[in-house]
Design a protein around this motif. Structure first.
Motif, PDB file in Angstrom:
ATOM      1  N   UNK A  40       6.038  -2.967 -11.171  1.00 34.28           N
ATOM      2  CA  UNK A  40       4.515  -2.137 -10.708  1.00 34.28           C
ATOM      3  C   UNK A  40       5.154  -1.476  -9.503  1.00 34.28           C
ATOM      4  N   UNK A  41       4.273  -0.611  -9.347  1.00 33.89           N
ATOM      5  CA  UNK A  41       4.346   0.394  -8.075  1.00 33.89           C
ATOM      6  C   UNK A  41       2.989   0.666  -7.644  1.00 33.89           C
ATOM      7  N   UNK A  42       2.868   0.909  -6.406  1.00 36.13           N
ATOM      8  CA  UNK A  42       1.541   1.409  -6.141  1.00 36.13           C
ATOM      9  C   UNK A  42       1.281   3.025  -6.476  1.00 36.13           C
ATOM     10  N   UNK A  43      -0.020   3.449  -6.715  1.00 36.44           N
ATOM     11  CA  UNK A  43      -0.260   4.606  -7.425  1.00 36.44           C
ATOM     12  C   UNK A  43      -1.335   5.282  -6.464  1.00 36.44           C
ATOM     13  N   UNK A  44      -2.250   4.411  -5.932  1.00 33.61           N
ATOM     14  CA  UNK A  44      -3.453   4.982  -5.366  1.00 33.61           C
ATOM     15  C   UNK A  44      -3.110   5.372  -3.793  1.00 33.61           C
ATOM     16  N   UNK A  45      -2.478   6.527  -3.839  1.00 35.79           N
ATOM     17  CA  UNK A  45      -1.966   7.057  -2.630  1.00 35.79           C
ATOM     18  C   UNK A  45      -3.181   7.960  -1.587  1.00 35.79           C
ATOM     19  N   UNK A  46      -4.182   8.096  -2.176  1.00 37.18           N
ATOM     20  CA  UNK A  46      -5.023   8.752  -1.358  1.00 37.18           C
ATOM     21  C   UNK A  46      -6.584   8.702  -1.857  1.00 37.18           C
ATOM     22  N   UNK A  47      -7.414   8.942  -1.058  1.00 33.43           N
ATOM     23  CA  UNK A  47      -9.033   8.693  -1.406  1.00 33.43           C
ATOM     24  C   UNK A  47      -9.122   9.639  -2.860  1.00 33.43           C
ATOM     25  N   UNK A  48      -8.442  10.662  -3.110  1.00 36.23           N
ATOM     26  CA  UNK A  48      -8.656  11.370  -4.326  1.00 36.23           C
ATOM     27  C   UNK A  48      -8.416  10.722  -5.642  1.00 36.23           C
ATOM     28  N   UNK A  49      -7.544   9.753  -5.577  1.00 37.22           N
ATOM     29  CA  UNK A  49      -7.148   8.862  -6.696  1.00 37.22           C
ATOM     30  C   UNK A  49      -8.166   7.687  -6.837  1.00 37.22           C
ATOM     31  N   UNK A  50      -8.819   7.554  -6.083  1.00 40.83           N
ATOM     32  CA  UNK A  50     -10.067   6.427  -6.456  1.00 40.83           C
ATOM     33  C   UNK A  50     -10.861   6.790  -7.474  1.00 40.83           C
ATOM     34  N   UNK A  51     -11.565   7.925  -7.848  1.00 38.86           N
ATOM     35  CA  UNK A  51     -12.084   8.440  -8.914  1.00 38.86           C
ATOM     36  C   UNK A  51     -11.126   8.304 -10.207  1.00 38.86           C
ATOM     37  N   UNK A 452      -5.557   0.623  -2.310  1.00 38.85           N
ATOM     38  CA  UNK A 452      -4.524   1.252  -2.126  1.00 38.85           C
ATOM     39  C   UNK A 452      -3.048   0.473  -2.123  1.00 38.85           C
ATOM     40  N   UNK A 453      -3.482  -0.856  -2.062  1.00 39.51           N
ATOM     41  CA  UNK A 453      -2.186  -1.866  -2.125  1.00 39.51           C
ATOM     42  C   UNK A 453      -2.107  -2.470  -3.686  1.00 39.51           C
ATOM     43  N   UNK A 454      -2.953  -2.085  -4.368  1.00 39.37           N
ATOM     44  CA  UNK A 454      -2.903  -2.619  -5.750  1.00 39.37           C
ATOM     45  C   UNK A 454      -1.575  -2.029  -6.464  1.00 39.37           C
ATOM     46  N   UNK A 455      -1.132  -2.917  -7.466  1.00 41.55           N
ATOM     47  CA  UNK A 455       0.185  -2.300  -8.178  1.00 41.55           C
ATOM     48  C   UNK A 455      -0.178  -2.048  -9.542  1.00 41.55           C
ATOM     49  N   UNK A 456       0.618  -1.164 -10.325  1.00 40.90           N
ATOM     50  CA  UNK A 456       0.390  -0.676 -11.600  1.00 40.90           C
ATOM     51  C   UNK A 456       1.681  -0.972 -12.428  1.00 40.90           C
ATOM     52  N   UNK A 457       1.681  -1.371 -13.328  1.00 39.19           N
ATOM     53  CA  UNK A 457       2.996  -1.439 -14.088  1.00 39.19           C
ATOM     54  C   UNK A 457       2.905  -0.922 -15.509  1.00 39.19           C
ATOM     55  N   UNK A 458       3.560  -1.154 -16.648  1.00 33.86           N
ATOM     56  CA  UNK A 458       3.460  -0.422 -17.823  1.00 33.86           C
ATOM     57  C   UNK A 458       2.635  -1.136 -18.805  1.00 33.86           C
ATOM     58  N   UNK A 459       2.186  -2.512 -18.768  1.00 38.49           N
ATOM     59  CA  UNK A 459       1.528  -3.038 -19.611  1.00 38.49           C
ATOM     60  C   UNK A 459       0.204  -3.754 -19.127  1.00 38.49           C
ATOM     61  N   UNK A 460       0.393  -4.743 -18.215  1.00 36.55           N
ATOM     62  CA  UNK A 460      -0.736  -5.369 -17.652  1.00 36.55           C
ATOM     63  C   UNK A 460      -1.882  -4.809 -17.330  1.00 36.55           C
TER      64      UNK A 460
END
Length: 534
Positions: A40-51, A452-460
Protein backbone atom coordinates in the motif's frame (compact mmCIF):
# COMPACT_ATOMS: atom_id res chain seq x y z
CA UNK A 1 -37.06 -3.14 10.61
CA UNK A 2 -37.25 -2.01 14.22
CA UNK A 3 -37.91 1.59 15.00
CA UNK A 4 -37.42 4.01 17.84
CA UNK A 5 -39.73 3.43 20.79
CA UNK A 6 -40.69 7.08 21.05
CA UNK A 7 -40.35 10.48 19.40
CA UNK A 8 -36.71 11.03 18.26
CA UNK A 9 -36.59 14.26 20.28
CA UNK A 10 -37.90 12.64 23.45
CA UNK A 11 -35.43 12.03 26.31
CA UNK A 12 -36.73 8.45 26.43
CA UNK A 13 -36.24 7.66 22.74
CA UNK A 14 -34.43 4.37 22.11
CA UNK A 15 -33.48 2.39 19.02
CA UNK A 16 -32.65 -1.34 18.96
CA UNK A 17 -30.11 -2.85 16.53
CA UNK A 18 -30.89 -2.18 12.88
CA UNK A 19 -30.26 -4.34 9.85
CA UNK A 20 -27.60 -3.27 7.36
CA UNK A 21 -26.26 -4.71 4.08
CA UNK A 22 -23.56 -7.35 4.60
CA UNK A 23 -19.95 -6.40 3.97
CA UNK A 24 -18.55 -7.72 0.66
CA UNK A 25 -15.96 -10.43 1.27
CA UNK A 26 -12.73 -11.11 -0.63
CA UNK A 27 -12.16 -14.37 -2.49
CA UNK A 28 -8.90 -14.96 -0.66
CA UNK A 29 -7.88 -18.08 -2.66
CA UNK A 30 -8.64 -16.69 -6.11
CA UNK A 31 -5.35 -16.69 -8.10
CA UNK A 32 -6.41 -13.59 -10.01
CA UNK A 33 -6.98 -11.69 -6.75
CA UNK A 34 -3.60 -12.79 -5.42
CA UNK A 35 -1.86 -11.16 -8.38
CA UNK A 36 -3.33 -7.75 -7.43
CA UNK A 37 -1.75 -7.67 -3.95
CA UNK A 38 0.69 -4.75 -3.74
CA UNK A 39 2.41 -2.82 -0.99
CA UNK A 40 0.00 0.00 0.00
CA UNK A 41 0.94 3.62 -0.61
CA UNK A 42 -0.56 7.04 0.06
CA UNK A 43 -2.78 8.42 -2.69
CA UNK A 44 -4.53 11.45 -1.16
CA UNK A 45 -1.89 14.07 -1.84
CA UNK A 46 -4.10 17.15 -2.03
CA UNK A 47 -7.52 18.50 -1.08
CA UNK A 48 -8.66 17.79 -4.64
CA UNK A 49 -8.41 14.04 -3.99
CA UNK A 50 -10.89 14.15 -1.10
CA UNK A 51 -13.89 14.10 -3.46
CA UNK A 52 -12.50 11.07 -5.28
CA UNK A 53 -11.87 9.36 -1.94
CA UNK A 54 -15.46 9.99 -0.78
CA UNK A 55 -16.80 8.40 -3.98
CA UNK A 56 -14.51 5.39 -3.77
CA UNK A 57 -15.42 1.82 -2.95
CA UNK A 58 -12.92 1.79 -0.08
CA UNK A 59 -14.65 4.74 1.58
CA UNK A 60 -18.06 3.05 1.44
CA UNK A 61 -16.71 -0.29 2.67
CA UNK A 62 -15.03 1.33 5.66
CA UNK A 63 -18.16 3.31 6.55
CA UNK A 64 -20.32 0.21 6.29
CA UNK A 65 -17.91 -1.70 8.53
CA UNK A 66 -18.09 1.04 11.19
CA UNK A 67 -21.90 1.00 11.13
CA UNK A 68 -22.07 -2.79 11.34
CA UNK A 69 -19.75 -2.75 14.37
CA UNK A 70 -21.94 -0.09 15.96
CA UNK A 71 -25.13 -2.07 15.44
CA UNK A 72 -23.52 -5.19 16.92
CA UNK A 73 -22.64 -3.21 20.07
CA UNK A 74 -26.14 -1.87 20.78
CA UNK A 75 -27.28 -2.65 24.32
CA UNK A 76 -24.19 -4.69 25.24
CA UNK A 77 -21.43 -3.91 27.76
CA UNK A 78 -17.74 -3.76 27.03
CA UNK A 79 -16.16 -7.04 28.04
CA UNK A 80 -12.68 -8.23 28.76
CA UNK A 81 -10.80 -10.26 26.19
CA UNK A 82 -8.77 -12.10 28.82
CA UNK A 83 -9.71 -13.81 32.06
CA UNK A 84 -7.67 -11.74 34.51
CA UNK A 85 -9.83 -8.67 33.92
CA UNK A 86 -13.09 -10.41 34.79
CA UNK A 87 -11.73 -11.52 38.14
CA UNK A 88 -10.53 -8.03 38.98
CA UNK A 89 -13.96 -6.55 38.36
CA UNK A 90 -16.12 -9.34 39.75
CA UNK A 91 -16.50 -7.60 43.09
CA UNK A 92 -18.24 -4.68 41.41
CA UNK A 93 -20.26 -6.68 38.88
CA UNK A 94 -24.01 -7.02 39.16
CA UNK A 95 -26.83 -8.70 37.30
CA UNK A 96 -27.01 -5.72 34.97
CA UNK A 97 -23.32 -5.69 34.03
CA UNK A 98 -21.11 -8.41 32.65
CA UNK A 99 -17.46 -7.73 31.93
CA UNK A 100 -16.44 -10.97 30.29
CA UNK A 101 -17.99 -13.78 28.39
CA UNK A 102 -17.99 -17.29 29.75
CA UNK A 103 -17.98 -18.71 26.24
CA UNK A 104 -14.57 -19.68 24.93
CA UNK A 105 -13.57 -17.27 22.14
CA UNK A 106 -12.97 -18.67 18.64
CA UNK A 107 -9.36 -19.38 17.71
CA UNK A 108 -8.90 -16.27 15.49
CA UNK A 109 -9.89 -14.03 18.39
CA UNK A 110 -7.54 -15.86 20.75
CA UNK A 111 -4.72 -15.23 18.29
CA UNK A 112 -5.79 -11.63 17.79
CA UNK A 113 -5.77 -11.06 21.55
CA UNK A 114 -2.37 -12.70 21.90
CA UNK A 115 -0.93 -10.51 19.14
CA UNK A 116 -2.15 -7.30 20.81
CA UNK A 117 -0.92 -8.46 24.21
CA UNK A 118 2.49 -9.21 22.70
CA UNK A 119 2.60 -5.71 21.24
CA UNK A 120 1.51 -4.27 24.59
CA UNK A 121 4.29 -6.10 26.44
CA UNK A 122 6.92 -4.13 24.52
CA UNK A 123 5.73 -0.98 26.30
CA UNK A 124 6.98 -2.47 29.59
CA UNK A 125 10.23 -3.71 28.09
CA UNK A 126 11.31 -0.48 26.35
CA UNK A 127 12.12 2.13 28.98
CA UNK A 128 11.60 5.83 28.28
CA UNK A 129 14.81 7.72 27.65
CA UNK A 130 16.05 10.11 30.30
CA UNK A 131 16.94 13.74 29.74
CA UNK A 132 15.06 16.74 28.39
CA UNK A 133 12.75 15.87 25.49
CA UNK A 134 10.33 18.50 24.34
CA UNK A 135 7.91 16.61 22.11
CA UNK A 136 7.39 13.07 23.37
CA UNK A 137 9.96 10.52 24.44
CA UNK A 138 12.37 9.30 21.78
CA UNK A 139 12.09 5.76 23.12
CA UNK A 140 8.84 5.56 21.16
CA UNK A 141 10.96 5.28 18.04
CA UNK A 142 12.66 2.24 19.58
CA UNK A 143 9.19 0.81 20.20
CA UNK A 144 8.25 1.53 16.59
CA UNK A 145 11.40 -0.14 15.30
CA UNK A 146 10.52 -3.30 17.20
CA UNK A 147 7.02 -3.23 15.75
CA UNK A 148 8.35 -2.87 12.21
CA UNK A 149 10.79 -5.73 12.74
CA UNK A 150 8.04 -8.04 14.01
CA UNK A 151 5.14 -7.19 11.71
CA UNK A 152 5.67 -10.13 9.37
CA UNK A 153 6.23 -12.56 12.24
CA UNK A 154 3.07 -11.40 14.02
CA UNK A 155 1.00 -11.92 10.88
CA UNK A 156 2.50 -15.32 10.09
CA UNK A 157 1.59 -16.51 13.59
CA UNK A 158 -1.85 -14.95 13.33
CA UNK A 159 -2.99 -16.05 9.86
CA UNK A 160 -3.44 -19.42 8.16
CA UNK A 161 -0.94 -20.13 5.41
CA UNK A 162 -3.24 -19.36 2.48
CA UNK A 163 -3.61 -15.76 3.74
CA UNK A 164 0.13 -15.11 4.00
CA UNK A 165 0.28 -13.43 0.57
CA UNK A 166 -1.85 -10.63 2.01
CA UNK A 167 0.65 -9.84 4.78
CA UNK A 168 2.33 -7.21 2.61
CA UNK A 169 -0.88 -5.15 2.68
CA UNK A 170 -2.01 -6.03 6.20
CA UNK A 171 1.35 -5.09 7.74
CA UNK A 172 1.08 -1.53 6.47
CA UNK A 173 -2.21 -0.92 8.30
CA UNK A 174 -1.13 -2.54 11.57
CA UNK A 175 2.21 -0.73 11.44
CA UNK A 176 0.42 2.61 11.19
CA UNK A 177 -2.05 1.86 14.01
CA UNK A 178 -0.06 2.99 17.04
CA UNK A 179 1.23 6.42 16.15
CA UNK A 180 3.85 8.22 14.09
CA UNK A 181 7.38 7.21 15.02
CA UNK A 182 8.77 10.29 13.25
CA UNK A 183 6.53 12.92 14.85
CA UNK A 184 6.04 10.88 18.07
CA UNK A 185 2.32 11.55 18.06
CA UNK A 186 -0.99 9.71 17.85
CA UNK A 187 -4.40 10.67 16.50
CA UNK A 188 -7.62 9.52 14.89
CA UNK A 189 -5.77 8.67 11.67
CA UNK A 190 -3.87 5.92 13.47
CA UNK A 191 -7.14 4.71 14.99
CA UNK A 192 -8.54 4.61 11.45
CA UNK A 193 -5.60 2.44 10.32
CA UNK A 194 -6.27 -0.12 13.05
CA UNK A 195 -9.98 -0.40 12.23
CA UNK A 196 -9.05 -0.70 8.54
CA UNK A 197 -6.77 -3.60 9.53
CA UNK A 198 -9.67 -5.29 11.34
CA UNK A 199 -11.92 -4.65 8.34
CA UNK A 200 -9.35 -6.27 6.04
CA UNK A 201 -9.12 -9.36 8.28
CA UNK A 202 -12.92 -9.50 8.36
CA UNK A 203 -13.25 -9.36 4.58
CA UNK A 204 -10.61 -12.05 4.12
CA UNK A 205 -12.89 -14.39 6.12
CA UNK A 206 -10.22 -15.03 8.76
CA UNK A 207 -12.33 -13.94 11.74
CA UNK A 208 -15.25 -16.21 10.88
CA UNK A 209 -13.42 -19.47 11.55
CA UNK A 210 -14.01 -20.95 15.00
CA UNK A 211 -11.04 -23.27 14.80
CA UNK A 212 -7.88 -23.83 12.76
CA UNK A 213 -8.70 -23.63 9.05
CA UNK A 214 -7.42 -26.63 7.09
CA UNK A 215 -9.66 -26.77 4.02
CA UNK A 216 -11.42 -24.18 1.87
CA UNK A 217 -14.80 -23.00 3.14
CA UNK A 218 -17.73 -21.20 1.49
CA UNK A 219 -16.06 -17.93 2.49
CA UNK A 220 -13.19 -18.57 0.08
CA UNK A 221 -15.11 -19.49 -3.08
CA UNK A 222 -17.29 -17.50 -5.44
CA UNK A 223 -20.76 -19.04 -5.56
CA UNK A 224 -21.39 -20.67 -2.19
CA UNK A 225 -21.69 -17.41 -0.23
CA UNK A 226 -23.10 -14.53 -2.22
CA UNK A 227 -23.28 -11.42 -0.04
CA UNK A 228 -24.42 -9.14 -2.83
CA UNK A 229 -26.24 -5.84 -2.30
CA UNK A 230 -28.67 -6.20 -5.20
CA UNK A 231 -31.51 -4.81 -3.10
CA UNK A 232 -30.10 -2.04 -0.89
CA UNK A 233 -33.53 -1.32 0.60
CA UNK A 234 -33.62 -4.85 2.03
CA UNK A 235 -30.42 -4.58 4.03
CA UNK A 236 -31.81 -6.52 6.97
CA UNK A 237 -32.95 -9.39 4.79
CA UNK A 238 -29.60 -9.54 2.99
CA UNK A 239 -27.75 -9.61 6.29
CA UNK A 240 -29.94 -12.42 7.62
CA UNK A 241 -29.41 -14.39 4.43
CA UNK A 242 -25.64 -14.16 4.87
CA UNK A 243 -25.98 -15.18 8.53
CA UNK A 244 -28.04 -18.21 7.57
CA UNK A 245 -25.54 -19.37 4.95
CA UNK A 246 -22.65 -19.06 7.36
CA UNK A 247 -24.70 -20.64 10.15
CA UNK A 248 -25.13 -23.78 8.05
CA UNK A 249 -21.37 -24.33 8.33
CA UNK A 250 -20.67 -25.37 11.92
CA UNK A 251 -17.05 -24.20 11.78
CA UNK A 252 -17.98 -20.60 10.98
CA UNK A 253 -19.17 -17.80 13.27
CA UNK A 254 -22.13 -15.60 12.30
CA UNK A 255 -21.21 -12.08 11.08
CA UNK A 256 -22.99 -10.41 13.99
CA UNK A 257 -21.03 -12.50 16.51
CA UNK A 258 -17.76 -11.52 14.84
CA UNK A 259 -18.68 -7.83 14.78
CA UNK A 260 -19.77 -7.95 18.41
CA UNK A 261 -16.42 -9.36 19.51
CA UNK A 262 -14.55 -6.79 17.47
CA UNK A 263 -16.44 -3.88 19.02
CA UNK A 264 -16.72 -5.10 22.61
CA UNK A 265 -13.46 -7.02 23.09
CA UNK A 266 -10.77 -6.32 20.47
CA UNK A 267 -11.25 -2.57 20.08
CA UNK A 268 -11.19 -1.96 23.88
CA UNK A 269 -8.00 -4.03 24.07
CA UNK A 270 -6.51 -1.81 21.36
CA UNK A 271 -7.47 1.23 23.44
CA UNK A 272 -5.55 -0.20 26.40
CA UNK A 273 -2.46 -0.59 24.22
CA UNK A 274 -2.53 2.95 22.77
CA UNK A 275 -3.51 4.59 26.07
CA UNK A 276 -0.47 3.01 27.65
CA UNK A 277 1.73 4.20 24.79
CA UNK A 278 0.38 7.73 25.19
CA UNK A 279 1.18 7.71 28.90
CA UNK A 280 4.50 5.88 28.75
CA UNK A 281 6.12 7.93 25.97
CA UNK A 282 4.17 11.19 26.23
CA UNK A 283 2.81 11.05 22.68
CA UNK A 284 1.59 14.35 21.28
CA UNK A 285 -1.98 14.61 19.96
CA UNK A 286 -1.85 14.52 16.16
CA UNK A 287 -3.75 17.45 14.65
CA UNK A 288 -5.65 18.18 17.84
CA UNK A 289 -8.29 20.93 17.80
CA UNK A 290 -7.29 21.75 21.35
CA UNK A 291 -10.05 22.65 23.75
CA UNK A 292 -12.56 22.78 20.89
CA UNK A 293 -11.91 19.23 19.75
CA UNK A 294 -13.90 16.21 20.81
CA UNK A 295 -10.91 14.28 22.17
CA UNK A 296 -7.16 14.77 21.92
CA UNK A 297 -6.50 11.25 20.62
CA UNK A 298 -9.56 9.09 19.92
CA UNK A 299 -12.93 9.34 18.18
CA UNK A 300 -14.44 5.90 17.57
CA UNK A 301 -14.97 5.05 21.28
CA UNK A 302 -17.63 7.74 21.31
CA UNK A 303 -19.33 6.27 18.23
CA UNK A 304 -19.33 2.69 19.55
CA UNK A 305 -20.08 3.81 23.11
CA UNK A 306 -23.12 5.83 22.04
CA UNK A 307 -24.34 2.76 20.14
CA UNK A 308 -23.97 0.64 23.30
CA UNK A 309 -26.28 3.05 25.15
CA UNK A 310 -28.76 3.60 22.31
CA UNK A 311 -31.53 1.20 23.34
CA UNK A 312 -31.89 2.37 26.95
CA UNK A 313 -32.97 5.61 28.61
CA UNK A 314 -31.98 4.98 32.23
CA UNK A 315 -28.68 6.79 31.83
CA UNK A 316 -29.23 9.85 29.68
CA UNK A 317 -26.62 11.97 27.89
CA UNK A 318 -27.20 14.73 30.43
CA UNK A 319 -26.20 12.33 33.25
CA UNK A 320 -23.17 10.64 31.71
CA UNK A 321 -20.66 13.39 32.62
CA UNK A 322 -21.90 13.52 36.22
CA UNK A 323 -21.53 9.75 36.43
CA UNK A 324 -17.91 9.97 35.26
CA UNK A 325 -17.17 12.72 37.79
CA UNK A 326 -18.52 10.64 40.67
CA UNK A 327 -16.67 7.43 39.81
CA UNK A 328 -14.91 6.85 43.14
CA UNK A 329 -12.05 4.51 42.07
CA UNK A 330 -10.65 7.29 39.89
CA UNK A 331 -10.24 9.62 42.84
CA UNK A 332 -7.17 7.75 44.01
CA UNK A 333 -4.31 6.06 42.19
CA UNK A 334 -4.22 2.24 42.54
CA UNK A 335 -1.40 1.09 44.81
CA UNK A 336 -0.84 -2.28 43.16
CA UNK A 337 1.43 -2.57 40.16
CA UNK A 338 0.29 -4.60 37.15
CA UNK A 339 1.37 -5.03 33.55
CA UNK A 340 -0.96 -2.23 32.49
CA UNK A 341 0.00 0.21 35.25
CA UNK A 342 1.00 3.64 33.90
CA UNK A 343 4.69 4.43 34.35
CA UNK A 344 6.27 6.91 36.72
CA UNK A 345 6.48 10.16 34.73
CA UNK A 346 9.80 11.37 33.42
CA UNK A 347 11.25 14.10 35.62
CA UNK A 348 12.30 16.01 32.52
CA UNK A 349 8.70 16.58 31.50
CA UNK A 350 6.91 19.79 32.35
CA UNK A 351 4.98 20.10 35.59
CA UNK A 352 1.59 19.92 33.86
CA UNK A 353 2.48 16.74 31.99
CA UNK A 354 3.93 15.10 35.07
CA UNK A 355 0.85 15.84 37.13
CA UNK A 356 -1.42 14.44 34.45
CA UNK A 357 0.59 11.26 34.04
CA UNK A 358 1.00 10.63 37.75
CA UNK A 359 -2.76 10.82 38.30
CA UNK A 360 -3.52 8.31 35.55
CA UNK A 361 -4.87 5.13 37.14
CA UNK A 362 -4.75 1.58 35.86
CA UNK A 363 -6.05 1.89 32.27
CA UNK A 364 -7.65 -1.52 32.58
CA UNK A 365 -9.78 -0.20 35.44
CA UNK A 366 -11.36 2.43 33.20
CA UNK A 367 -12.47 -0.09 30.57
CA UNK A 368 -13.37 -3.10 32.71
CA UNK A 369 -14.70 -1.96 36.08
CA UNK A 370 -18.42 -1.15 35.88
CA UNK A 371 -19.13 2.07 37.81
CA UNK A 372 -22.11 2.27 40.09
CA UNK A 373 -24.82 4.55 38.71
CA UNK A 374 -26.73 6.15 41.54
CA UNK A 375 -30.46 5.51 41.54
CA UNK A 376 -31.16 9.22 41.54
CA UNK A 377 -29.50 9.43 38.13
CA UNK A 378 -31.84 6.82 36.65
CA UNK A 379 -35.31 8.02 35.78
CA UNK A 380 -38.30 5.74 35.05
CA UNK A 381 -39.68 5.64 31.54
CA UNK A 382 -42.43 8.16 30.81
CA UNK A 383 -44.01 6.05 28.09
CA UNK A 384 -44.79 2.69 29.64
CA UNK A 385 -44.84 3.40 33.36
CA UNK A 386 -42.09 0.84 33.96
CA UNK A 387 -38.40 1.36 34.48
CA UNK A 388 -36.33 1.19 31.29
CA UNK A 389 -33.56 -1.37 30.92
CA UNK A 390 -30.39 -0.47 32.85
CA UNK A 391 -27.45 0.93 30.91
CA UNK A 392 -24.83 -1.54 29.69
CA UNK A 393 -21.82 -0.95 31.93
CA UNK A 394 -18.99 -0.61 31.30
CA UNK A 395 -19.33 1.13 27.94
CA UNK A 396 -16.81 2.91 25.72
CA UNK A 397 -18.47 6.32 25.93
CA UNK A 398 -18.26 6.45 29.71
CA UNK A 399 -14.78 4.89 29.64
CA UNK A 400 -13.60 7.68 27.33
CA UNK A 401 -14.97 10.31 29.70
CA UNK A 402 -13.24 8.59 32.61
CA UNK A 403 -10.01 8.64 30.63
CA UNK A 404 -10.35 12.40 30.14
CA UNK A 405 -11.05 12.89 33.86
CA UNK A 406 -7.72 11.25 34.68
CA UNK A 407 -5.72 13.26 32.13
CA UNK A 408 -7.10 16.78 32.50
CA UNK A 409 -7.61 19.11 35.43
CA UNK A 410 -10.24 21.70 36.14
CA UNK A 411 -13.99 21.80 35.49
CA UNK A 412 -15.12 19.44 32.74
CA UNK A 413 -16.99 22.17 30.87
CA UNK A 414 -13.76 24.18 30.59
CA UNK A 415 -11.33 21.52 29.35
CA UNK A 416 -13.91 19.57 27.28
CA UNK A 417 -16.60 22.10 26.27
CA UNK A 418 -17.73 20.20 23.17
CA UNK A 419 -18.42 16.98 25.07
CA UNK A 420 -20.09 18.98 27.81
CA UNK A 421 -22.33 20.82 25.33
CA UNK A 422 -23.27 17.56 23.64
CA UNK A 423 -24.23 15.94 26.95
CA UNK A 424 -26.38 18.86 28.01
CA UNK A 425 -28.12 19.50 24.69
CA UNK A 426 -28.67 16.18 22.89
CA UNK A 427 -31.87 14.65 24.34
CA UNK A 428 -31.19 10.94 23.89
CA UNK A 429 -28.64 8.37 22.74
CA UNK A 430 -30.38 7.79 19.40
CA UNK A 431 -29.60 11.32 18.26
CA UNK A 432 -26.22 11.30 19.99
CA UNK A 433 -25.13 8.16 18.15
CA UNK A 434 -26.44 9.53 14.88
CA UNK A 435 -24.56 12.77 15.42
CA UNK A 436 -21.34 11.06 16.45
CA UNK A 437 -21.43 8.86 13.35
CA UNK A 438 -21.89 11.86 11.07
CA UNK A 439 -19.31 13.89 12.95
CA UNK A 440 -16.74 11.10 12.61
CA UNK A 441 -17.28 11.15 8.88
CA UNK A 442 -17.10 14.94 8.66
CA UNK A 443 -14.16 15.51 11.01
CA UNK A 444 -12.05 12.42 10.30
CA UNK A 445 -12.86 10.60 7.06
CA UNK A 446 -13.58 13.75 5.06
CA UNK A 447 -10.64 15.81 6.34
CA UNK A 448 -7.43 16.01 4.33
CA UNK A 449 -5.10 16.35 7.39
CA UNK A 450 -6.37 12.94 8.58
CA UNK A 451 -6.83 10.83 5.45
CA UNK A 452 -3.73 12.10 3.65
CA UNK A 453 -1.87 9.47 5.69
CA UNK A 454 -4.19 6.59 4.74
CA UNK A 455 -2.70 3.80 2.61
CA UNK A 456 -4.25 2.12 -0.42
CA UNK A 457 -3.29 -1.30 -1.73
CA UNK A 458 -4.53 -3.54 -4.50
CA UNK A 459 -7.10 -5.69 -2.65
CA UNK A 460 -8.15 -4.54 0.82
CA UNK A 461 -8.56 -0.82 0.18
CA UNK A 462 -7.91 -0.10 -3.51
CA UNK A 463 -7.71 3.49 -4.67
CA UNK A 464 -9.18 2.72 -8.10
CA UNK A 465 -10.29 -0.65 -9.47
CA UNK A 466 -11.39 -0.98 -13.09
CA UNK A 467 -13.08 -4.36 -12.72
CA UNK A 468 -14.58 -4.26 -9.26
CA UNK A 469 -16.16 -7.70 -9.48
CA UNK A 470 -12.69 -9.26 -9.59
CA UNK A 471 -12.20 -8.47 -5.91
CA UNK A 472 -15.50 -8.83 -4.10
CA UNK A 473 -17.88 -11.71 -3.70
CA UNK A 474 -20.92 -10.10 -5.27
CA UNK A 475 -22.46 -8.78 -8.45
CA UNK A 476 -22.06 -5.78 -10.72
CA UNK A 477 -24.84 -4.10 -8.80
CA UNK A 478 -22.97 -4.68 -5.53
CA UNK A 479 -19.73 -3.16 -6.78
CA UNK A 480 -21.41 -0.21 -8.45
CA UNK A 481 -23.25 0.65 -5.26
CA UNK A 482 -20.06 0.56 -3.22
CA UNK A 483 -17.95 2.50 -5.71
CA UNK A 484 -20.54 5.26 -5.90
CA UNK A 485 -20.86 5.45 -2.13
CA UNK A 486 -24.60 4.67 -2.23
CA UNK A 487 -25.49 2.10 0.39
CA UNK A 488 -28.87 2.95 1.83
CA UNK A 489 -31.26 1.20 4.15
CA UNK A 490 -34.79 2.03 5.23
CA UNK A 491 -33.53 3.30 8.60
CA UNK A 492 -31.28 5.81 6.85
CA UNK A 493 -32.86 8.83 8.52
CA UNK A 494 -32.10 7.46 11.98
CA UNK A 495 -28.59 6.11 11.42
CA UNK A 496 -27.41 8.53 8.77
CA UNK A 497 -26.44 7.81 5.18
CA UNK A 498 -23.15 6.10 4.40
CA UNK A 499 -22.54 8.84 1.88
CA UNK A 500 -23.45 12.48 1.51
CA UNK A 501 -22.55 15.66 3.35
CA UNK A 502 -20.96 15.40 6.77
CA UNK A 503 -23.01 16.72 9.64
CA UNK A 504 -22.00 16.73 13.26
CA UNK A 505 -22.09 18.40 16.63
CA UNK A 506 -20.87 21.86 17.44
CA UNK A 507 -20.85 24.09 20.48
CA UNK A 508 -24.10 24.90 22.17
CA UNK A 509 -24.93 28.57 22.41
CA UNK A 510 -28.26 30.14 23.31
CA UNK A 511 -29.84 26.78 23.98
CA UNK A 512 -29.16 25.15 20.62
CA UNK A 513 -26.52 23.43 18.51
CA UNK A 514 -24.47 25.90 16.50
CA UNK A 515 -21.27 25.56 14.47
CA UNK A 516 -17.98 26.37 16.13
CA UNK A 517 -16.36 29.42 14.57
CA UNK A 518 -13.44 28.87 12.25
CA UNK A 519 -11.03 30.84 14.45
CA UNK A 520 -11.55 28.43 17.32
CA UNK A 521 -10.71 25.46 15.13
CA UNK A 522 -7.45 26.96 13.86
CA UNK A 523 -4.56 24.75 15.02
CA UNK A 524 -0.98 24.07 13.92
CA UNK A 525 -1.24 26.64 11.14
CA UNK A 526 -4.10 24.68 9.50
CA UNK A 527 -7.67 25.86 9.21
CA UNK A 528 -10.08 23.08 10.17
CA UNK A 529 -13.57 23.73 8.85
CA UNK A 530 -16.14 23.57 11.65
CA UNK A 531 -18.83 20.89 11.55
CA UNK A 532 -22.26 22.16 10.51
CA UNK A 533 -25.13 21.81 12.98
CA UNK A 534 -27.34 18.75 12.90
Amino acid sequence: MSSATSNPTSPNATLPPQGLPPLPLIRSRDPKILTTVVKPSKKIGSENKIHQWKLSKSYSIYNLFIQRISEACVGKPTRSSHAEDSSSSSSSSSSTTTCSTTQQPPLPFKKLTQALETIDSWTDEIEPRSGPQRFGNLAFRDWGKRLEENLEKLHRELLPEHLHPYIVELSTYLGDSFGSFVRIDYGSGHELAFVAWLCYLYRLGFLFHRQEETTPTPLDGPPALDVSLDNPEAGSASGKAADEVIGQTTTLSAPNDVEERLGLEIFPLYLKVVWRLQDRYGLEPAGSHGVWGLDDYQFLPYVFGAAQLRNQSSLKPSQIVKTSLEFQPLKKTPTTTTTLQPPVPDASKTTATSSSSSSTPHVNLILSLPPEVESRLQYPSQTGGTSPPPPPLPNLYLSSLLRIQTKKRGPFHEHSPLLHDISTSVPNWVKLHQGMTKMYKAECLDKFPVVQHFYFGGVGFPWAVEEEDEVEVGTNRSSNLLSSGVVRTSNQQRLGSLSGGGVGFASVRNGGLAPVTTDRMRTSGRNFAPPPPF
